[in-house]
Structures are given as structure tokens and as C-alpha cells.
Design a protein around this motif. Structure first.
Motif, PDB file in Angstrom:
ATOM      1  N   GLY A 202      34.413  40.992  34.791  1.00  0.00           N
ATOM      2  CA  GLY A 202      34.134  42.628  33.699  1.00  0.00           C
ATOM      3  C   GLY A 202      35.874  42.494  33.108  1.00  0.00           C
ATOM      4  N   VAL A 203      36.656  43.525  32.164  1.00  0.00           N
ATOM      5  CA  VAL A 203      38.091  43.820  32.875  1.00  0.00           C
ATOM      6  C   VAL A 203      38.581  44.012  34.063  1.00  0.00           C
ATOM      7  N   ILE A 204      39.736  43.075  33.642  1.00  0.00           N
ATOM      8  CA  ILE A 204      40.626  42.842  35.018  1.00  0.00           C
ATOM      9  C   ILE A 204      40.516  44.330  35.678  1.00  0.00           C
ATOM     10  N   HIS A 219      42.068  47.307  30.249  1.00  0.00           N
ATOM     11  CA  HIS A 219      42.306  47.723  31.613  1.00  0.00           C
ATOM     12  C   HIS A 219      42.220  50.186  32.040  1.00  0.00           C
ATOM     13  N   ASP A 220      42.955  49.831  30.579  1.00  0.00           N
ATOM     14  CA  ASP A 220      42.919  51.482  30.869  1.00  0.00           C
ATOM     15  C   ASP A 220      42.215  52.262  29.923  1.00  0.00           C
ATOM     16  N   PRO A 225      39.292  56.203  34.663  1.00  0.00           N
ATOM     17  CA  PRO A 225      38.078  57.732  34.118  1.00  0.00           C
ATOM     18  C   PRO A 225      38.298  57.745  32.432  1.00  0.00           C
ATOM     19  N   LEU A 226      39.287  57.034  32.446  1.00  0.00           N
ATOM     20  CA  LEU A 226      38.599  57.607  30.586  1.00  0.00           C
ATOM     21  C   LEU A 226      37.686  56.779  29.193  1.00  0.00           C
ATOM     22  N   GLY A 234      31.665  45.607  30.830  1.00  0.00           N
ATOM     23  CA  GLY A 234      33.018  45.799  30.923  1.00  0.00           C
ATOM     24  C   GLY A 234      33.900  46.453  31.917  1.00  0.00           C
ATOM     25  N   SER A 235      32.915  47.525  31.889  1.00  0.00           N
ATOM     26  CA  SER A 235      34.096  48.415  33.399  1.00  0.00           C
ATOM     27  C   SER A 235      33.536  47.772  34.716  1.00  0.00           C
TER      28      SER A 235
END
Length: 322
Positions: A202-204, A219-220, A225-226, A234-235
């Protein structure tokens, strides 16, 4: 997943609108997979409506980005669905977290099947909206499905191009592809031995200063939490390592120059992925195409920033062309 686990609770990363009615719906694609979608409809609407099917980004679920697009467009007068593609989210398909240029294009067509046969929809006024990797799938679907009357792509990736050639086509040579195929096929052998598919991760999860800004942006959104969601590849653990292997030798959008219906392609000015949209736009023919570059926006700004995503433009485009 013969018995789908479909939640009744509102578990989106965006707030629920009081301007639309919402419900879960299911439909099958041509390969027998059951897709689960959120349907959004303007409150108190009794007429047959123009409809839009939304999907994406690549590695997201309908509770993240496509649902935001769908709900917002429903507020603007459309009946919309945001669906989880095969092998992901609440939709069926085993093994999990696989992708396919054919099946995922079919997912859009199955969504069109559902919409054109709905009693609430004007079947001659159906469009699609694809975000990130599903922007490429949307163009591919538009090139084969004449029932799709208008198409929007947002912050698009061409998944066959990125898998076969790398970012900015830096690995577009036979030796690089060969080494990649050796590694992927070795992984297939290990997966078969182990009886399970290794995940790509997934995402780093941890950000360091030396990472490209777009990786930090991913990542953000996906990890913080966004935009984090427990069903999102991805999460969490990502796609299977071999999950996108078929994209290497099965290019999508081969006949985009033959699309006769209107196309709106949207991308951020500062997005690392901008070249995907510009190059695909250049292939389109006719006077029914438009490229909109959003000033100062990066790739993920068009995932969630409602003051950046040009919803008014998207709604105007669909009103004019559906």
C-alpha cells in the motif's frame, strides 16, 4: 465472498449530505462478480434523471473519493452511483486486491447496465466519471460502450503505461521490462507455494524527507485520518504484488481516437501525473473534447478538496452532454 459483507452504517471519509437520498445497491458484471455501489439521488426527485457512474482512485474504495464525487453531483441534480471495482471493497472477487484491464473496464460497463435499466434513470442520458487509475478505465470504457454519452476523467493515470514503462516512461525498454517480469513471475511461484498472495504494502506508512512530494501527498490522504479507510488497499496492505501484472502486456485506451462522445479531462497543474492526461487528450479527435488544468493543484488535491475540484464545471459538462 459468496456472502457479501455490506455495512449499513455511514462509514465514508466525507460527511453525509442532507440534500440527497442514499442507499446501497448491487449488480453483477459480465464475469459474474457482484459489485456493491452507493446510490445517491436528489431528495424528492420523481422524474427520470440523467445518471453518472463514478469509480476511483486506483487503490481506493467508494467511501473515499468516488463517493464524494457521486454525492456532490447528486446534490447538483444527477442520480449517481459510486462503486467498488471487482476484487476490492465490498464487491466480490477472489483473490482480493487484484486488478485487470479487462475486468475493471467491464466494471464500468456493468454500472452502465444497472443505470440504463433503472426506473429512476433516463437510459439515454448516462455518463461516467473516473478518478486516477479509473480515469484510464473510464476512457477505455467510453471507447467500447456506445451507451456512455459523456465521460469525465479527473487526475487520471494510465495504468498500463505506468506498469509497463514506469513513471515518465523511464523504464520503457525491453531489458527493464524483462527484469520486472522475472521478479513478478518468481513472486507467482512463491505465492503458489505459500498458498497466498504477497501484498505490495500500500501507500508508504512512514514519511522521510527524501521522498518525492507526491508520495508524501499519497501518505497524507490514504494513511492519515483525512482519507484512511479500513477497506482501502491503498490505506492498508495494498494490491497483491502480482495484482497488476496483466497491465504490462494488455494496453488500454487503444482506440481513444474513435470515441465519438464528449470527453472532459481534468488534471492539476502541479500534479506529477499531469502528463497522463495531456498525452491521452492529444490522442482524442473531434471538437467534443476538453482539457481543464486546475491551477496550482497537485494530484491528490482532486481527491478531496471540494474548493479545488471543479464540480460546477463537471456538472455543467454533464448537463450539456447528457
Amino acid at each position: 465472498m459468496s456472502n457479501l459483507e455490506i455495512t449499513d452504517k455511514w462509514d465514508k471519509v466525507f460527511p453525509k449530505s442532507d440534500k440527497v437520498d442514499h442507499k446501497k445497491v448491487t449488480f453483477k458484471n459480465r464475469y459474474g462478480f457482484t459489485l456493491v455501489a452507493d446510490l445517491y439521488k436528489p431528495k424528492d426527485s420523481t422524474d427520470k434523471l440523467p445518471a453518472i457512474a463514478c469509480a476511483g482512485p486506483f487503490g481506493a474504495v467508494k467511501e473515499q473519493v468516488s463517493g464524494l464525487y457521486a454525492q456532490t453531483l447528486a446534490e447538483m441534480g444527477f442520480l449517481t452511483i459510486a462503486f467498488d471495482p471487482s476484487f476490492t471493497g465490498e464487491s466480490s472477487g477472489e483473490p482480493r486486491d487484484m486488478a485487470s484491464p479487462d475486468i475493471n473496464t467491464e466494471d464500468f460497463q456493468a454500472a452502465v447496465d444497472y443505470l440504463v435499466t433503472s426506473d429512476d434513470v433516463d437510459g439515454e442520458r448516462v455518463g461516467i466519471c473516473g478518478i486516477c487509475g479509473w480515469g484510464g478505465m473510464a476512457l477505455n470504457a467510453a471507447s467500447i460502450d456506445t451507451r456512455i454519452k459523456a465521460t469525465v476523467t479527473s487526475t487520471m493515470y494510465n495504468m498500463t503505461r505506468i506498469n509497463a514503462k514506469g513513471y515518465y516512461d523511464a523504464d520503457d525498454n525491453a531489458d527493464a521490462r524483462y527484469e520486472m517480469k522475472v521478479a513478478l513471475n518468481n513472486q507467482r511461484t512463491e505465492d503458489f507455494k505459500n498458498g497466498q498472495y504477497a501484498k505490495a504494502g500500500g501507500v508508504i506508512k512512514e514519511v522521510t524527507d527524501d521522498l518525492p512530494q507526491f508520495v508524501k501527498d499519497y501518505h497524507d490522504f490514504y494513511i492519515e485520518p483525512l482519507g484512511y479507510h479500513p477497506r482501502s488497499p491503498g490505506s492498508n496492505d495494498g494490491w497483491n504484488v502480482t495484482g497488476c501484472m496483466s497491465f504490462i502486456s494488455q494496453p488500454i485506451i487503444a482506440y481513444s481516437d474513435e470515441i465519438r462522445t464528449p470527453i472532459l479531462i481534468i488534471h492539476g497543474e502541479k500534479a506529477h501525473s499531469r502528463y497522463f492526461s495531456e498525452d491521452e487528450f492529444a490522442k482524442l479527435t473531434g471538437d467534443n473534447k476538453e482539457l481543464m488544468i486546475v491551477p496550482d493543484a497537485v494530484h491528490t488535491d482532486l481527491y478531496y478538496k471540494t474548493d479545488v475540484i471543479p464540480f460546477e464545471k463537471i456538472a455543467e459538462f454533464f448537463r450539456e452532454n447528457l
